[in-house]
Motif scaffolding. Structure first.
Motif, PDB file in Angstrom:
ATOM      1  N   GLY A   6       1.343  20.005  -5.093  1.00 41.08           N
ATOM      2  CA  GLY A   6       1.526  19.086  -3.506  1.00 41.08           C
ATOM      3  C   GLY A   6       1.216  17.717  -3.699  1.00 41.08           C
ATOM      4  N   ARG A   7       0.287  17.351  -4.699  1.00 41.47           N
ATOM      5  CA  ARG A   7       0.152  16.547  -4.965  1.00 41.47           C
ATOM      6  C   ARG A   7       0.382  15.450  -5.731  1.00 41.47           C
ATOM      7  NH1 ARG A   7      -6.137  16.404  -2.326  1.00 41.47           N
ATOM      8  NH2 ARG A   7      -6.286  17.779  -4.001  1.00 41.47           N
ATOM      9  N   LEU A   8      -0.155  14.033  -5.500  1.00 38.69           N
ATOM     10  CA  LEU A   8       0.940  13.083  -6.551  1.00 38.69           C
ATOM     11  C   LEU A   8      -1.057  12.937  -6.771  1.00 38.69           C
ATOM     12  CD1 LEU A   8       4.059  11.660  -5.620  1.00 38.69           C
ATOM     13  CD2 LEU A   8       3.241  13.374  -8.115  1.00 38.69           C
ATOM     14  N   HIS A   9      -1.142  12.270  -8.822  1.00 39.46           N
ATOM     15  CA  HIS A   9      -2.374  11.881  -8.644  1.00 39.46           C
ATOM     16  C   HIS A   9      -1.749  10.088  -8.661  1.00 39.46           C
ATOM     17  CE1 HIS A   9      -3.105  15.137 -10.618  1.00 39.46           C
ATOM     18  NE2 HIS A   9      -4.273  14.483 -11.423  1.00 39.46           N
ATOM     19  N   LEU A  10      -3.438   9.316  -7.786  1.00 37.97           N
ATOM     20  CA  LEU A  10      -3.059   7.938  -7.455  1.00 37.97           C
ATOM     21  C   LEU A  10      -3.121   6.931  -8.208  1.00 37.97           C
ATOM     22  CD1 LEU A  10      -3.485   6.061  -4.188  1.00 37.97           C
ATOM     23  CD2 LEU A  10      -5.333   4.859  -6.054  1.00 37.97           C
ATOM     24  N   MET A  11      -1.884   6.291  -8.641  1.00 41.19           N
ATOM     25  CA  MET A  11      -1.460   5.167  -9.551  1.00 41.19           C
ATOM     26  C   MET A  11      -1.456   3.770  -8.885  1.00 41.19           C
ATOM     27  SD  MET A  11      -1.563   6.065 -12.529  1.00 41.19           S
ATOM     28  CE  MET A  11      -0.622   5.629 -13.844  1.00 41.19           C
ATOM     29  N   GLY A  12      -1.721   3.835  -7.778  1.00 40.32           N
ATOM     30  CA  GLY A  12      -1.517   2.070  -6.984  1.00 40.32           C
ATOM     31  C   GLY A  12      -3.417   1.766  -6.283  1.00 40.32           C
ATOM     32  N   HIS A  13      -2.381   1.625  -4.543  1.00 42.68           N
ATOM     33  CA  HIS A  13      -3.702   0.900  -3.827  1.00 42.68           C
ATOM     34  C   HIS A  13      -4.602   2.242  -3.140  1.00 42.68           C
ATOM     35  CE1 HIS A  13      -5.663  -1.211  -0.476  1.00 42.68           C
ATOM     36  NE2 HIS A  13      -5.344   0.149   0.201  1.00 42.68           N
ATOM     37  N   ASP A  14      -5.151   1.952  -3.434  1.00 38.89           N
ATOM     38  CA  ASP A  14      -6.390   3.295  -2.698  1.00 38.89           C
ATOM     39  C   ASP A  14      -5.895   3.337  -1.468  1.00 38.89           C
ATOM     40  OD1 ASP A  14      -8.786   4.563  -1.340  1.00 38.89           O
ATOM     41  OD2 ASP A  14      -9.008   5.016  -3.571  1.00 38.89           O
ATOM     42  N   PRO A  15      -5.831   4.546  -0.498  1.00 36.88           N
ATOM     43  CA  PRO A  15      -5.494   3.368   1.024  1.00 36.88           C
ATOM     44  C   PRO A  15      -6.880   4.258   1.779  1.00 36.88           C
ATOM     45  CG  PRO A  15      -4.944   5.753   0.621  1.00 36.88           C
ATOM     46  CD  PRO A  15      -5.185   5.230  -0.606  1.00 36.88           C
ATOM     47  N   ARG A  16      -8.103   4.092   1.438  1.00 44.72           N
ATOM     48  CA  ARG A  16      -9.149   3.663   1.700  1.00 44.72           C
ATOM     49  C   ARG A  16      -9.407   2.585   1.918  1.00 44.72           C
ATOM     50  NH1 ARG A  16     -12.110   8.058  -1.655  1.00 44.72           N
ATOM     51  NH2 ARG A  16     -11.144   7.034  -3.310  1.00 44.72           N
ATOM     52  N   LEU A  17      -8.797   1.361   0.594  1.00 45.23           N
ATOM     53  CA  LEU A  17      -9.686   0.291   0.473  1.00 45.23           C
ATOM     54  C   LEU A  17      -8.779  -1.354   1.120  1.00 45.23           C
ATOM     55  CD1 LEU A  17     -10.125   0.324  -2.968  1.00 45.23           C
ATOM     56  CD2 LEU A  17     -12.135   0.264  -0.968  1.00 45.23           C
ATOM     57  N   PRO A  18      -9.039  -2.178   1.948  1.00 42.55           N
ATOM     58  CA  PRO A  18      -8.466  -3.275   2.173  1.00 42.55           C
ATOM     59  C   PRO A  18      -7.099  -3.342   1.416  1.00 42.55           C
ATOM     60  CG  PRO A  18     -10.383  -3.278   1.878  1.00 42.55           C
ATOM     61  CD  PRO A  18     -10.530  -2.305   1.774  1.00 42.55           C
ATOM     62  N   GLN A  19      -5.970  -3.175   1.427  1.00 41.21           N
ATOM     63  CA  GLN A  19      -4.854  -3.737   0.750  1.00 41.21           C
ATOM     64  C   GLN A  19      -4.937  -5.064   0.245  1.00 41.21           C
ATOM     65  OE1 GLN A  19      -1.519  -1.722   1.643  1.00 41.21           O
ATOM     66  NE2 GLN A  19      -0.910  -3.018  -0.626  1.00 41.21           N
ATOM     67  N   LEU A  20      -5.053  -6.102  -0.476  1.00 38.14           N
ATOM     68  CA  LEU A  20      -4.988  -7.823  -1.629  1.00 38.14           C
ATOM     69  C   LEU A  20      -3.624  -7.814  -1.393  1.00 38.14           C
ATOM     70  CD1 LEU A  20      -8.365  -6.524  -2.555  1.00 38.14           C
ATOM     71  CD2 LEU A  20      -7.435  -8.924  -4.401  1.00 38.14           C
ATOM     72  N   PRO A  21      -4.023  -8.836  -1.828  1.00 37.44           N
ATOM     73  CA  PRO A  21      -1.858  -9.710  -1.529  1.00 37.44           C
ATOM     74  C   PRO A  21      -1.370  -9.421  -3.052  1.00 37.44           C
ATOM     75  CG  PRO A  21      -3.367 -11.485  -0.075  1.00 37.44           C
ATOM     76  CD  PRO A  21      -4.274 -10.116  -0.989  1.00 37.44           C
ATOM     77  N   ASN A  22      -0.164  -9.553  -2.918  1.00 37.11           N
ATOM     78  CA  ASN A  22       0.046  -9.455  -4.280  1.00 37.11           C
ATOM     79  C   ASN A  22       0.199 -10.532  -5.240  1.00 37.11           C
ATOM     80  OD1 ASN A  22       1.891  -6.633  -2.928  1.00 37.11           O
ATOM     81  ND2 ASN A  22       3.894  -8.526  -2.617  1.00 37.11           N
ATOM     82  N   LYS A  23      -0.572 -11.493  -4.784  1.00 37.74           N
ATOM     83  CA  LYS A  23      -0.997 -12.521  -5.631  1.00 37.74           C
ATOM     84  C   LYS A  23      -2.145 -13.291  -5.443  1.00 37.74           C
ATOM     85  CE  LYS A  23       3.542 -14.046  -6.701  1.00 37.74           C
ATOM     86  NZ  LYS A  23       4.290 -15.456  -6.872  1.00 37.74           N
ATOM     87  N   PRO A  24      -2.954 -11.746  -5.593  1.00 39.78           N
ATOM     88  CA  PRO A  24      -4.425 -12.168  -4.965  1.00 39.78           C
ATOM     89  C   PRO A  24      -4.896 -13.364  -6.248  1.00 39.78           C
ATOM     90  CG  PRO A  24      -4.572  -9.845  -6.171  1.00 39.78           C
ATOM     91  CD  PRO A  24      -2.658 -10.379  -6.495  1.00 39.78           C
ATOM     92  N   THR A  25      -6.037 -14.286  -4.846  1.00 43.97           N
ATOM     93  CA  THR A  25      -6.680 -15.367  -5.506  1.00 43.97           C
ATOM     94  C   THR A  25      -8.028 -14.951  -5.624  1.00 43.97           C
ATOM     95  OG1 THR A  25      -7.346 -15.429  -3.139  1.00 43.97           O
ATOM     96  CG2 THR A  25      -5.306 -16.786  -3.730  1.00 43.97           C
ATOM     97  N   LEU A  26      -8.866 -15.838  -5.698  1.00 45.65           N
ATOM     98  CA  LEU A  26     -10.304 -15.604  -6.193  1.00 45.65           C
ATOM     99  C   LEU A  26     -11.380 -14.786  -4.671  1.00 45.65           C
ATOM    100  CD1 LEU A  26     -13.142 -15.458  -8.150  1.00 45.65           C
ATOM    101  CD2 LEU A  26     -12.883 -17.746  -7.151  1.00 45.65           C
TER     102      LEU A  26
END
Ligand code: FE2
Ligand code: FE2
Length: 246
Positions: free
Chosen positions: A47-67
């Motif tokens: 009943g679970r999906l394999h993660l294919m994107g952002h890891d919810p345990r981490l702070p999210q980066l913007p869509n266009k991340p800078t250095l």
């Protein structure tokens, strides 16, 4: 809603998200702690999906991340790199050396420690002058080889860390020779001279002090690091989303 309530809600949201996902670790994260030849531990994936994107345990980066987004949200304490860049600036080094100092340990800070100079050079190569990437690549090597003419001696800390009998591997000797005879040797050596190991915990340096130098010398892709199809975009994506299944 008070802060405690907000924190509890966030914890609950994270727990709910985690319940719906299968998150596995890449072999490189566990190799050594586990025998890489062994199959990974089994997880109940019903009943679970394999993660294919952002890891919810981490702070999210913007869509266009800078250095700088990577510095703030994915790299460990960057004070060593900031102090190194500040020192290079104080010593009157040119902007290439200052930028090299600012970036030199970004792999150790946010990606992989072993061979960190090589990884870091590859990460930044599409966005900086070739000479900057060269210096970052070879700081890995030059740290082991003294050069009195630059006032650089073998670090005492290496004797402490690796023991008095440690000898660089032959591939490092070869890389050193190559760098020693290269036209950009001085740039790489200046990076090692300003790469302080005994940094001062009381000296505070803000990343923003280097906004202009980075603006002039780091070609920030408009699509964001990781989404720009450069030869190292996949490496930035992996730092952004390190636990995707594929
Ligand atoms: Fe380093
Ligand atoms: Fe360093």
């Amino acid at each position: 809603m008070n802060d405690l309530h907000r924190a509890e809600m966030a914890d609950q949201e994270l727990a709910d998200a985690m319940d719906k996902l299968v998150i596995v670790k890449s072999t490189i994260y566990t190799s050594g702690e586990c025998d890489p030849r062994e199959p990974p531990p089994r997880q109940d994936t019903t009943g679970r999906l394999h993660l294919m994107g952002h890891d919810p345990r981490l702070p999210q980066l913007p869509n266009k991340p800078t250095l700088f987004d990577f510095f703030k949200l994915r790299f460990g304490p960057a004070i060593h790199m900031l102090q190194s860049a500040r020192l290079a600036q104080k010593n009157g080094c040119d902007e290439k050396v200052i930028l090299a100092c600012l970036l030199h340990d970004c792999s150790a800070a946010g990606f992989i420690r072993a061979d960190h100079g090589y990884w870091a050079a590859q990460l930044i190569a599409p966005y900086v002058d070739e000479e900057v990437a060269f210096a970052v690549r070879y700081h890995q090597v030059l740290r082991f080889y003294p050069d009195e003419s630059f006032g650089y001696k073998y670090p005492d800390s290496y004797i402490r860390l690796f023991g008095p009998d440690y000898k660089p591997e032959p591939y490092l000797d070869r890389a050193y020779e190559h760098c020693r005879n290269h036209k950009w040797y001085c740039t790489a050596r200046l990076l090692t001279v300003n790469d302080l190991y005994s940094f001062d915990p009381n000296v505070h340096v803000e990343l923003e002090e280097f906004t202009d130098i980075v603006g002039r010398n780091f070609r920030q892709p408009p699509e964001g690091l990781g989404f720009d199809d450069s030869p190292s975009a996949h490496m930035w994506r992996t730092i952004n989303w390190p636990t995707r299944y594929l």
